[in-house]
Design a protein around this motif. Sequence first.
Motif, PDB file in Angstrom:
ATOM      1  N   LEU A 262      40.896  63.068  65.369  1.00 36.84           N
ATOM      2  CA  LEU A 262      40.384  64.071  64.422  1.00 36.84           C
ATOM      3  C   LEU A 262      40.802  63.716  62.989  1.00 36.84           C
ATOM      4  CD1 LEU A 262      39.057  66.768  63.767  1.00 36.84           C
ATOM      5  CD2 LEU A 262      41.194  67.904  64.386  1.00 36.84           C
ATOM      6  N   PHE A 263      42.016  63.231  62.835  1.00 41.38           N
ATOM      7  CA  PHE A 263      42.508  62.879  61.496  1.00 41.38           C
ATOM      8  C   PHE A 263      41.770  61.657  60.960  1.00 41.38           C
ATOM      9  CE2 PHE A 263      46.541  65.331  60.886  1.00 41.38           C
ATOM     10  CZ  PHE A 263      46.401  66.129  62.011  1.00 41.38           C
ATOM     11  N   ALA A 264      41.584  60.672  61.837  1.00 44.63           N
ATOM     12  CA  ALA A 264      40.882  59.456  61.406  1.00 44.63           C
ATOM     13  C   ALA A 264      39.443  59.801  61.021  1.00 44.63           C
ATOM     14  CB  ALA A 264      40.916  58.413  62.516  1.00 44.63           C
ATOM     15  N   ALA A 265      38.823  60.673  61.824  1.00 44.09           N
ATOM     16  CA  ALA A 265      37.438  61.075  61.537  1.00 44.09           C
ATOM     17  C   ALA A 265      37.369  61.830  60.209  1.00 44.09           C
ATOM     18  CB  ALA A 265      36.906  61.949  62.672  1.00 44.09           C
ATOM     19  N   THR A 266      38.362  62.679  59.955  1.00 47.31           N
ATOM     20  CA  THR A 266      38.375  63.454  58.700  1.00 47.31           C
ATOM     21  C   THR A 266      38.529  62.507  57.502  1.00 47.31           C
ATOM     22  OG1 THR A 266      39.464  65.227  59.910  1.00 47.31           O
ATOM     23  CG2 THR A 266      39.480  65.413  57.530  1.00 47.31           C
ATOM     24  N   ILE A 267      39.391  61.525  57.658  1.00 47.18           N
ATOM     25  CA  ILE A 267      39.602  60.577  56.552  1.00 47.18           C
ATOM     26  C   ILE A 267      38.290  59.849  56.229  1.00 47.18           C
ATOM     27  CG2 ILE A 267      40.766  58.392  55.979  1.00 47.18           C
ATOM     28  CD1 ILE A 267      43.227  59.561  57.581  1.00 47.18           C
ATOM     29  N   ARG A 268      37.615  59.332  57.263  1.00 46.47           N
ATOM     30  CA  ARG A 268      36.359  58.606  57.002  1.00 46.47           C
ATOM     31  C   ARG A 268      35.311  59.551  56.417  1.00 46.47           C
ATOM     32  NH1 ARG A 268      33.759  55.339  61.824  1.00 46.47           N
ATOM     33  NH2 ARG A 268      33.304  57.435  62.548  1.00 46.47           N
ATOM     34  N   ASN A 269      35.261  60.765  56.947  1.00 45.31           N
ATOM     35  CA  ASN A 269      34.317  61.769  56.442  1.00 45.31           C
ATOM     36  C   ASN A 269      34.533  61.995  54.943  1.00 45.31           C
ATOM     37  OD1 ASN A 269      32.468  64.207  57.133  1.00 45.31           O
ATOM     38  ND2 ASN A 269      34.124  65.109  55.939  1.00 45.31           N
TER      39      ASN A 269
END
Length: 373
Positions: A262-269
């Motif tokens: 979830l954190f990695a996805a948020t960063i890329r987002n």
Amino acid sequence: MRDDVLALLSQALSDREQRGILRELRTRQPGIDFYSNDYLGLARNNACHEMLLASLNDNPQWLRGGTGSRLVSGNSALTLSVEDFIAAEHRTERALLFPSGYMANMALFSCLPGRNDTVLLDEFVHRSVLDGCRLSFAGKMRFQHNDLDHLENRLAKSRGKCWIAVESLYSMEGDFAPLHEMVALAERYGASLIVDEAHAMGVFGYGLVCDAQLQERVCATVVTYGKAMGAHGAAILSRGTVMDYLVNFAAPFIYTTGLPDLFAATIRNNYTFLKANPHLRDDLQDRIRYFFSAGLPTLSGAASPVQAVPCPGMERLAAAKEMLEAQSLFTFAVRPPTVKSGSERLRVSLHTFNTKAEIQQLTDLLKAFHDTE
Ligand SMILES: Cc1ncc(COP(=O)(O)O)c(C=O)c1O
């Protein structure tokens, strides 16, 4: 628990209270935010959140917990692909994600400098760098803040391989390191420069190292995602060999649960959102210029979202902060031990979402307060 131990702890706390430096947890107050690190307003941006929610709906597997160290069960295809994405965006060889900037600095400074080496620290460098150094056996020397002559003097005296720790934009001063000159000095003495970009990342492109195309000339850069990027976590950017070394030897990377997807996805987002909304940086600079034009005394650079307004003396500092809070304007009072006694200051953080009327109200009140001296 033993009573004498509890008594010792209570004594330390009441000493702090008497000195006016007791730290206490308070919830976020409703009011005007001049204290958070959410410079670009991404942490509160609904459009940015909706974009993330849409991709989470399509990928509910990203809600899986971290489950273990990245060297055991905690590594995922998403984390690896986000690291590749970050490295490509920053035009650097590799990126390694961490759960926080604190841990990224701990990892770098605990394991790169060896027993016979020397770490040269800008006197105002972040606590996470100092704590990382405490875990290493290398010698440490401080140099005066942003002082190239003093740094050179220290370089001449250092033994073993030499590592230099600086921030590109200082969190409590709001001033900038002379990066070009420091890179040149480091090269002249064969030293490795490590740059913490926690407060510059997102505000000045992807940080000042990347902006100035110095990626190849520094040893490593730390970028964090909990400030202007509106998310959480951090990345170290460097060469593949450095990353492989960290994966093998950095305890703060090895002995902790990997960053959840979830954190990695948020960063890329949030990178993607920022790329699609470059005006946010201009909006922020517009607000900073407006603040600066009021002519308040400040220790900070003219383009910095962190503006440090000197307010020496604990009582005076508390009075300034309270006076602003009575009008629902929230700033951060920087006190010892974070800064030296006598150099207390009010840290005003500027954001895209601060209106000019709010900024004017703040600067008018602070000017009137200073005039009462
Ligand atoms: C200069 C600097 N480096 C590192 C950190 C730590 O980053 P994080 O909040 O992601 O742990 C901070 C945050 O306070 C910081 O200001």
